[in-house]
Motif scaffolding. Structure first.
Motif, mmCIF file in Angstrom:
data_model
loop_
_atom_site.group_PDB
_atom_site.id
_atom_site.type_symbol
_atom_site.label_atom_id
_atom_site.label_comp_id
_atom_site.label_asym_id
_atom_site.label_seq_id
_atom_site.Cartn_x
_atom_site.Cartn_y
_atom_site.Cartn_z
ATOM 1 N N VAL A 1 143.097 52.463 11.882
ATOM 2 C CA VAL A 1 142.821 52.795 11.069
ATOM 3 C C VAL A 1 141.379 54.135 10.666
ATOM 4 O O VAL A 1 141.777 55.320 10.941
ATOM 5 C CB VAL A 1 142.671 51.969 9.201
ATOM 6 N N LYS A 2 140.642 52.919 11.675
ATOM 7 C CA LYS A 2 139.013 54.369 12.361
ATOM 8 C C LYS A 2 139.897 55.497 12.813
ATOM 9 O O LYS A 2 138.788 56.371 12.788
ATOM 10 C CB LYS A 2 138.397 53.204 12.755
ATOM 11 N N ALA A 3 141.100 55.097 13.704
ATOM 12 C CA ALA A 3 140.858 55.545 14.828
ATOM 13 C C ALA A 3 141.406 57.226 14.118
ATOM 14 O O ALA A 3 141.741 58.428 14.821
ATOM 15 C CB ALA A 3 141.950 55.218 15.956
ATOM 16 N N ALA A 4 142.957 56.491 13.567
ATOM 17 C CA ALA A 4 142.772 57.493 12.790
ATOM 18 C C ALA A 4 142.774 58.878 12.278
ATOM 19 O O ALA A 4 142.682 60.123 11.364
ATOM 20 C CB ALA A 4 144.684 57.007 12.158
ATOM 21 N N ASN A 5 141.731 58.358 11.130
ATOM 22 C CA ASN A 5 140.881 59.088 10.256
ATOM 23 C C ASN A 5 139.602 59.778 11.361
ATOM 24 O O ASN A 5 139.155 61.184 11.189
ATOM 25 C CB ASN A 5 140.252 58.137 9.317
ATOM 26 N N LYS A 6 139.293 59.053 12.331
ATOM 27 C CA LYS A 6 137.943 59.638 13.608
ATOM 28 C C LYS A 6 138.765 60.874 13.993
ATOM 29 O O LYS A 6 138.421 61.930 14.495
ATOM 30 C CB LYS A 6 137.593 59.053 13.978
ATOM 31 N N ASN A 7 140.224 60.991 14.730
ATOM 32 C CA ASN A 7 141.132 61.734 14.800
ATOM 33 C C ASN A 7 141.634 62.943 14.130
ATOM 34 O O ASN A 7 141.839 64.137 14.443
ATOM 35 C CB ASN A 7 141.980 61.284 15.915
ATOM 36 N N ALA A 8 141.629 62.562 12.654
ATOM 37 C CA ALA A 8 141.860 63.318 11.803
ATOM 38 C C ALA A 8 143.481 63.708 12.377
ATOM 39 O O ALA A 8 144.182 64.656 12.642
ATOM 40 C CB ALA A 8 141.609 64.631 11.418
ATOM 41 N N LEU A 9 144.013 62.231 12.376
ATOM 42 C CA LEU A 9 145.811 62.254 12.508
ATOM 43 C C LEU A 9 146.550 63.750 12.133
ATOM 44 O O LEU A 9 146.446 62.868 10.678
ATOM 45 C CB LEU A 9 146.047 60.595 12.753
ATOM 46 N N CYS A 10 147.031 64.089 12.358
ATOM 47 C CA CYS A 10 147.955 65.317 11.598
ATOM 48 C C CYS A 10 147.314 65.865 10.436
ATOM 49 O O CYS A 10 147.407 66.571 9.783
ATOM 50 C CB CYS A 10 149.010 64.160 11.166
ATOM 51 N N GLY A 11 146.132 66.252 10.961
ATOM 52 C CA GLY A 11 145.757 67.284 9.988
ATOM 53 C C GLY A 11 144.597 66.353 8.783
ATOM 54 O O GLY A 11 143.898 66.846 7.560
ATOM 55 N N PHE A 12 144.333 64.733 8.581
ATOM 56 C CA PHE A 12 143.945 63.834 7.664
ATOM 57 C C PHE A 12 143.274 62.676 8.463
ATOM 58 O O PHE A 12 143.490 62.469 8.966
ATOM 59 C CB PHE A 12 145.518 63.295 7.192
ATOM 60 N N THR A 13 142.104 63.034 7.135
ATOM 61 C CA THR A 13 140.945 62.080 7.595
ATOM 62 C C THR A 13 141.254 60.360 6.706
ATOM 63 O O THR A 13 140.458 59.831 5.937
ATOM 64 C CB THR A 13 140.005 62.357 7.745
#
Length: 196
Positions: free
Chosen positions: A102-114
């Motif tokens: 979850v933290k990595a997806a949000n930190k990296n803004a996966l697909c432009g989302f946090t």
């Protein structure tokens, strides 16, 4: 008051039927199209069918992480014990394994989302139904035919939590012993309930 003859009555009724049918046909078509509208996004959030990393479902306004075929945190073989950010606060057994995803997806803004998170049981059921479409299923080729975690606990058995099996669509609590490593599909958007 003018009275119509038989021919005028037939023409009038035929015209009204045609207008009514056209209205229903147009309404049905647009409703069906809007229910099946999805778009795939690349890692930056741009529409892409070549390198899709997420799938946006306009029917529910949810965006789903697509699993990858690699060793990354988003990889199809990556598993987590139940618990962590967003998990229901029921029972004492919980782990924080999925926090890294979850933290990595949000930190990296996966697909432009946090605002990525683990889905509720209702959302996970929606995903199973969504990916059954023959047009959409190929995007979920890296989804395993196994139970996936939701954030939803099971109050009667606090050592378990709720899952959806992506091989058959069955929702379990007993298949989800919290200490078992299972995969997770991330989602973002407002929490959804299954339409009743």
């Amino acid at each position: 008051m003018k009275i119509m003859n038989r021919t005028q009555q037939i023409v009038f009724i035929t015209g009204m039927v045609a207008i009514t049918m056209a209205h229903y046909l147009v309404a049905d078509t647009s409703e069906e199209t809007s229910e099946e509208t999805v778009v795939t996004l690349d890692a930056k959030g741009d529409p892409s069918s070549n390198t899709p990393r997420c799938l946006q479902d306009y029917k529910t306004s949810l965006v789903w992480e697509l699993k990858t075929d690699d060793d990354s945190l988003h990889g199809k073989d990556k598993t987590f014990r139940w618990g962590g950010v967003g998990a229901d606060k029921v029972g004492s057994m919980a782990f924080d394994d999925w926090n890294a995803l979850v933290k990595a997806a949000n930190k990296n803004a996966l697909c432009g989302f946090t605002d990525w998170r683990v889905p509720t049981i209702d959302e996970l059921k929606q995903l199973y139904t969504l990916q059954q479409s023959s047009d959409i299923k190929p995007y979920f080729s890296n989804t395993q035919e196994t139970p996936y975690w939701s954030v939803s606990a099971y109050e009667k058995y606090p050592e378990h939590a709720q899952t959806v099996h992506f091989g058959n669509g069955v929702s379990y609590y007993y298949n989800g012993y919290r200490g078992n490593p299972l995969p997770v599909h991330l989602v973002r958007g407002n929490k959804q309930d299954v339409p009743r």
